[in-house]
Design a protein around this motif. Structure first.
Motif, mmCIF file in Angstrom:
data_model
loop_
_atom_site.group_PDB
_atom_site.id
_atom_site.type_symbol
_atom_site.label_atom_id
_atom_site.label_comp_id
_atom_site.label_asym_id
_atom_site.label_seq_id
_atom_site.Cartn_x
_atom_site.Cartn_y
_atom_site.Cartn_z
ATOM 1 N N PRO A 86 -1.620 50.635 -61.422
ATOM 2 C CA PRO A 86 -1.776 51.610 -60.344
ATOM 3 C C PRO A 86 -3.245 51.721 -59.952
ATOM 4 O O PRO A 86 -4.129 51.709 -60.809
ATOM 5 N N GLY B 234 -4.487 54.347 -58.304
ATOM 6 C CA GLY B 234 -4.901 55.749 -58.293
ATOM 7 C C GLY B 234 -5.952 56.102 -59.333
ATOM 8 O O GLY B 234 -7.006 56.667 -58.990
ATOM 9 N N GLU C 105 -3.054 53.294 -51.014
ATOM 10 C CA GLU C 105 -3.587 54.255 -51.979
ATOM 11 C C GLU C 105 -4.903 54.852 -51.491
ATOM 12 O O GLU C 105 -5.164 56.049 -51.673
ATOM 13 N N THR D 146 -4.519 57.837 -49.215
ATOM 14 C CA THR D 146 -4.182 59.103 -49.864
ATOM 15 C C THR D 146 -5.415 59.776 -50.471
ATOM 16 O O THR D 146 -5.390 60.971 -50.760
ATOM 17 N N HIS D 147 -6.478 59.011 -50.642
ATOM 18 C CA HIS D 147 -7.727 59.548 -51.193
ATOM 19 C C HIS D 147 -8.769 59.774 -50.097
ATOM 20 O O HIS D 147 -9.920 60.083 -50.395
#
Length: 322
Positions: A144, A146, A183, A186-187
């Protein structure tokens, strides 16, 4: 009597030789190939061989082992796959996506295992992770993004754009960049892409990111990882922090990585190889992956790239390279 003794000795030697030949004929054969040499792949290969040896399949004793690198050349990889398929081996192992794809294409009914493949479904190696089907399964190194992005934001609070270098001709890498792009959104971060079809092109790809990205993140792309030092050199000169997805790259100069230990990945692949050699069908063995990530930090790289590593973070690391 002298002639009788000679005849007896000769007969005994022939019997020993025949017995040895029979043993050799019955010895399992495993062939391992990989697209290019670099520490993560080397660690994976060593893990596989060590696990086989500890399980009773020891090279030159109870196992006939063939190992070849394609040296970064896909036509060579395809040739190696064809040669391995003609050996009559009991198991073929491909480390990296292109190596696994080449073996899958050439193997016919010979069982195939892959290792260090990020997206085996996207690479069309297996039907699904849970039920691979066919005669191929293996170990994925999908991770991942994240946690890595949280690490990047903690160390580089002002980061806005993450640069990524990858080989656009490798399905594994394209899949990673697609996942990273999602990803990043989303950040609240953006991506800057740079591609390198060959290891010799990685330095220029890194240079092209020096004024477009706040940090560089190297995915698990064999083309790029093989030349990680050239990315590190750009990062040091331009004060652009370089993060990696494999822990071995931190020992080669990347600032940090939250990733898998590829020796452990190899050991896991070796365990799967033992199951296949003992008669289990790859079709019924789900694709596996490691469950934990290790944090590696490089003090000198951090200093050179303008990043401060807190004592708390250093204490939490699996390994700190000075």
């Amino acid at each position: 009597m002298f002639h009788w003794k000679l005849a007896s000795v000769a007969t005994a030697l022939l019997l020993v030789a025949a017995g040895s030949a029979a043993t050799r004929a019955d010895t399992p054969q495993v062939a391992i190939t990989y697209i290019i040499d670099h520490p993560a792949i080397d660690a994976t290969r060593k893990g596989i061989i060590d696990e086989l040896a500890e399980s009773g399949y020891k090279e030159e004793e109870t196992l006939k082992l063939h190992v070849q690198s394609a040296q970064g050349n896909m036509p060579t990889q395809l040739q190696i796959a064809r040669e391995f398929a003609g050996l009559g081996a009991d198991l073929l192992v491909g480390i990296s996506t292109p190596s696994a794809q080449a073996l899958q294409s050439a193997a016919g009914d010979i069982p195939v295992l892959f290792s260090a493949v990020t997206d085996p479904v996207g690479a069309k190696l297996v039907a699904s992770l849970e039920a691979p089907g066919g005669s191929i399964t293996g170990v994925s190194d999908r991770q991942p993004f994240g946690p890595t992005l949280k690490l990047i934001k903690a160390l580089v609070p002002d980061v806005k754009t993450v640069g990524v270098i990858y080989n656009a001709g490798e399905a594994n890498s394209v899949s990673q960049v697609e996942a990273l792009t999602k990803e990043l959104a989303t950040h609240g971060l953006e991506i800057a892409e740079s591609t390198a079809a060959q290891t010799a092109m990685v330095a220029d790809a890194a240079l092209s990111l020096a004024d477009r990205a706040d940090v560089i993140l190297i995915p698990t792309d064999s083309t790029v990882v093989a030349a990680v030092e050239s990315v590190v050199n750009v990062g040091r000169k331009a004060k652009v922090p370089v993060f990696a997805s494999d822990t071995d790259s931190v020992e080669r100069g990347a600032l940090a990585a939250l990733g898998f230990d590829y020796y452990k990945l190899g050991r896991l692949t070796g365990q799967m190889a033992v199951r296949v050699l003992q008669g289990e069908s790859p079709a019924s063995i789900p694709v596996a992956t490691l469950k934990t990530q290790d944090l590696y930090l490089n003090r000198s790289a951090a200093a050179a790239m303008g990043v401060r590593l807190s004592e708390e973070l250093l204490a939490s690391a699996t390994k700190v390279v000075d």
